[in-house]
Design a protein around this motif. Structure first.
Motif, short mmCIF file in Angstrom:
data_model
loop_
_atom_site.label_atom_id
_atom_site.label_comp_id
_atom_site.label_asym_id
_atom_site.label_seq_id
_atom_site.Cartn_x
_atom_site.Cartn_y
_atom_site.Cartn_z
N UNK A 121 0.82 -1.21 0.00
CA UNK A 121 0.00 0.00 0.00
C UNK A 121 0.86 1.26 0.00
N UNK A 122 1.93 1.24 0.79
CA UNK A 122 2.82 2.40 0.84
C UNK A 122 3.44 2.66 -0.52
N UNK A 123 3.81 1.60 -1.23
CA UNK A 123 4.41 1.77 -2.55
C UNK A 123 3.37 2.27 -3.56
N UNK A 124 2.13 1.79 -3.43
CA UNK A 124 1.05 2.26 -4.29
C UNK A 124 0.88 3.77 -4.15
N UNK A 125 0.93 4.26 -2.92
CA UNK A 125 0.74 5.69 -2.67
C UNK A 125 1.94 6.49 -3.15
N UNK A 126 3.14 5.97 -2.93
CA UNK A 126 4.36 6.73 -3.23
C UNK A 126 4.73 6.74 -4.70
N UNK A 127 4.32 5.72 -5.45
CA UNK A 127 4.81 5.54 -6.82
C UNK A 127 3.63 5.45 -7.78
N UNK A 128 3.37 6.54 -8.52
CA UNK A 128 2.22 6.59 -9.43
C UNK A 128 2.31 5.54 -10.53
N UNK A 129 3.52 5.31 -11.04
CA UNK A 129 3.68 4.32 -12.11
C UNK A 129 3.41 2.91 -11.59
N UNK A 130 3.89 2.62 -10.39
CA UNK A 130 3.62 1.32 -9.76
C UNK A 130 2.12 1.16 -9.53
N UNK A 131 1.46 2.22 -9.06
CA UNK A 131 0.01 2.16 -8.82
C UNK A 131 -0.75 1.92 -10.11
N UNK A 132 -0.30 2.54 -11.19
CA UNK A 132 -0.98 2.35 -12.47
C UNK A 132 -0.86 0.90 -12.94
N UNK A 133 0.31 0.29 -12.71
CA UNK A 133 0.53 -1.08 -13.16
C UNK A 133 -0.14 -2.10 -12.26
N UNK A 134 -0.12 -1.88 -10.94
CA UNK A 134 -0.54 -2.91 -10.00
C UNK A 134 -1.77 -2.55 -9.17
N UNK A 135 -2.19 -1.31 -9.18
CA UNK A 135 -3.28 -0.90 -8.30
C UNK A 135 -4.64 -0.85 -8.93
N UNK A 136 -4.72 -1.09 -10.24
CA UNK A 136 -6.01 -0.97 -10.91
C UNK A 136 -6.81 -2.26 -10.77
N UNK A 137 -8.10 -2.12 -10.57
CA UNK A 137 -9.00 -3.25 -10.34
C UNK A 137 -9.82 -3.62 -11.56
N UNK A 138 -9.61 -2.92 -12.66
CA UNK A 138 -10.45 -3.12 -13.82
C UNK A 138 -11.72 -2.29 -13.70
N UNK A 139 -12.67 -2.50 -14.61
CA UNK A 139 -13.87 -1.64 -14.66
C UNK A 139 -14.90 -2.00 -13.59
N UNK A 140 -14.53 -1.81 -12.33
CA UNK A 140 -15.42 -2.16 -11.21
C UNK A 140 -16.47 -1.07 -11.01
N UNK A 141 -17.13 -1.10 -9.88
CA UNK A 141 -18.33 -0.30 -9.62
C UNK A 141 -18.31 1.12 -10.18
N UNK A 142 -17.33 1.91 -9.78
CA UNK A 142 -17.32 3.31 -10.17
C UNK A 142 -17.33 3.50 -11.67
N UNK A 143 -16.59 2.67 -12.37
CA UNK A 143 -16.55 2.75 -13.84
C UNK A 143 -17.92 2.51 -14.42
N UNK A 144 -18.62 1.51 -13.93
CA UNK A 144 -19.95 1.20 -14.46
C UNK A 144 -20.96 2.27 -14.07
N UNK A 145 -20.84 2.80 -12.89
CA UNK A 145 -21.81 3.79 -12.42
C UNK A 145 -21.76 5.09 -13.20
N UNK A 146 -20.56 5.57 -13.50
CA UNK A 146 -20.46 6.92 -14.08
C UNK A 146 -19.85 6.94 -15.48
N UNK A 147 -19.44 5.77 -16.00
CA UNK A 147 -18.81 5.75 -17.33
C UNK A 147 -19.05 4.41 -18.02
N UNK A 148 -20.31 3.99 -18.06
CA UNK A 148 -20.66 2.72 -18.70
C UNK A 148 -20.28 2.81 -20.19
N UNK A 149 -19.50 1.84 -20.65
CA UNK A 149 -18.95 1.92 -22.01
C UNK A 149 -20.03 1.79 -23.08
N UNK A 150 -19.90 2.61 -24.13
CA UNK A 150 -20.74 2.48 -25.32
C UNK A 150 -19.82 2.42 -26.53
#
Length: 321
Positions: A121-150
Motif C-alpha cells: 500500500x505504501x508503494x502504491x501511494x508513493x509511486x504513481x507508475x507502480x500504482x498504475x501497473x498494479x493498483x487498478x481493479x479493472x472496470x469495477x463499480x465506479x466505472x460502471x456507475x459513471x462511465x458505462x462503455x458504449x
C-alpha cells in the motif's frame, strides 16, 4: 380476597430493534444454511433470498451495534465509487485497505515477491507508475456507475469505436427530479461484457429508487453477500447513497431495502458468528449531512457527522479473497 387489575396502557409496544433482522438471518444461515464449497475454497453456509428493511426517517442510519462498523471507511469507498474510481491509490492514501487484497494477491502471484500489505500500500501511494501497473481493479463499480462503455460504428462494416460513456448516477438524479413516478430509476453494475476484466464482479449490483409521498427509498439487490463482514458496509452504503440522492432531489429519506441473493457465512467465521449472536442490539445512530453540495459528485468525508453511535467491540475475522 381482592384482586388487582393491571392498569391498561395505551402506549404502543416499542418496535424491535432493526438489527434483530440481521441477527435472526445470521442465526438462520449458520444453523440451517446449505454448506457449500465456494470460489475462495474456504467454504460457506448459504441461503438464497433474504430482505432487511430500515426506515431512514429522522436521520436514522443502519449501523450495526453488536460490533463496531467503521462507517468513515465505508463512506470513503462510496465517494470513490461516485468519482468513478478503479485504482486503489486514492483509497490507500486515506488508509482504506478494503480493496487492497485483490491487487496484492495478483502482485504476489505474478512477481513472486512476498511483500506485506503495508509495504504494498505504501508503494502504491508513493509511486504513481507502480500504482498504475498494479493498483487498478479493472472496470469495477465506479466505472460502471459513471462511465458505462458504449460503442458506435466507425465507418466500415463490423468496425466500432468507443463512444461516450453513460453516467448512470447523473441520469438517475435527473430522472428523479423530472419523473419521480418512473420505474426506471436504476443504477446497474453488472456489465456482462466487462465482468472478466474486473478484479471482482459487482456484489451489490442493482440499485432501484422509488418516490412516494415526497420520500425517496432505495432497494439494493446484492447477488452475493458475506453476511459476517460485508453486509455492515453494504447496508450503510445503501442508506448513505439514498440520503445523498434524496438531498440532491429535494426529497425526504424513505426506506433502505436490502435484498440478498446468495447470502452466506464463511466456515472460518465461527468465532465471529458465535460472539455476535451472544450480543444484544441497543441504541440508534443518526447522521447529519452538514452541507448540500452542487451535485451528487461533490460530497466530501467532512460533510457527514454521525451521533449516538455506541457499538460493542469490533470483531475481527479473515477476508476470503
Amino acid at each position: 380476597m381482592t384482586t388487582t387489575t393491571p392498569l391498561r396502557s395505551d402506549a404502543a409496544p416499542a418496535a424491535p430493534h432493526w438489527e434483530w433482522q440481521y441477527l435472526d438471518l445470521m442465526r438462520r444461515i449458520w444453523t440451517q444454511g446449505d454448506e457449500r464449497v465456494d470460489r475462495t475454497g474456504v467454504g460457506t453456509r448459504s441461503i438464497l433470498g433474504a430482505t432487511i428493511r430500515f426506515d431512514l426517517s429522522g436521520g436514522a442510519m443502519p449501523l450495526l451495534t453488536t460490533k463496531r462498523v467503521y462507517w468513515k471507511t465505508a463512506t470513503r469507498e462510496m465517494l470513490w465509487f461516485l468519482a468513478g474510481g478503479t485504482n486503489i491509490r486514492p483509497l490507500c492514501a486515506q488508509g482504506v485497505e478494503i480493496w487492497t487484497d485483490w491487487p496484492l494477491d495478483r502482485y504476489r502471484r505474478e512477481t513472486g515477491e512476498a511483500i506485506s500489505r503495508q509495504d504494498f500500500s505504501a508503494r502504491i501511494v508513493a509511486d504513481a507508475q507502480f500504482a498504475e501497473e498494479w493498483g487498478d481493479l479493472g472496470p469495477v463499480y465506479g466505472k460502471q456507475w459513471v462511465d458505462w462503455a458504449t460503442y458506435e460504428p466507425a465507418g466500415e462494416p463490423g468496425l466500432f469505436r468507443r463512444g461516450p460513456g453513460i453516467n448512470q448516477v447523473a441520469q438517475v438524479v435527473e430522472s428523479l427530479k423530472a419523473s419521480p413516478g418512473s420505474r426506471r430509476h436504476i443504477i446497474e453494475g453488472w456489465n456482462v461484457a466487462e465482468l472478466d476484466a474486473m478484479a471482482l464482479p459487482p456484489c451489490h449490483k442493482t440499485y432501484q429508487f422509488h418516490v412516494a409521498e415526497g420520500r425517496l427509498s432505495c432497494l439494493l439487490y446484492q447477488r452475493s453477500c458475506d453476511l459476517g463482514l460485508g453486509f455492515a458496509f453494504n447496508m450503510w452504503s445503501l442508506a448513505l447513497l439514498t440520503r445523498m440522492m434524496a438531498q440532491q432531489c429535494n426529497l425526504e429519506p424513505g426506506e433502505a431495502v436490502w435484498t440478498g441473493g446468495d447470502v452466506h457465512l464463511y466456515l472460518n467465521h465461527a468465532a465471529l458468528v458465535e460472539e455476535q449472536l451472544s450480543r444484544q442490539p441497543a441504541g440508534e445512530a443518526r447522521m447529519a449531512i452538514l452541507r448540500r453540495p452542487d451535485s451528487i459528485f461533490d460530497y466530501r468525508i467532512e460533510d457527514f457527522e454521525v451521533s449516538g453511535y455506541a457499538p460493542q467491540a469490533h470483531i475481527a475475522a479473515p477476508v476470503a479473497v
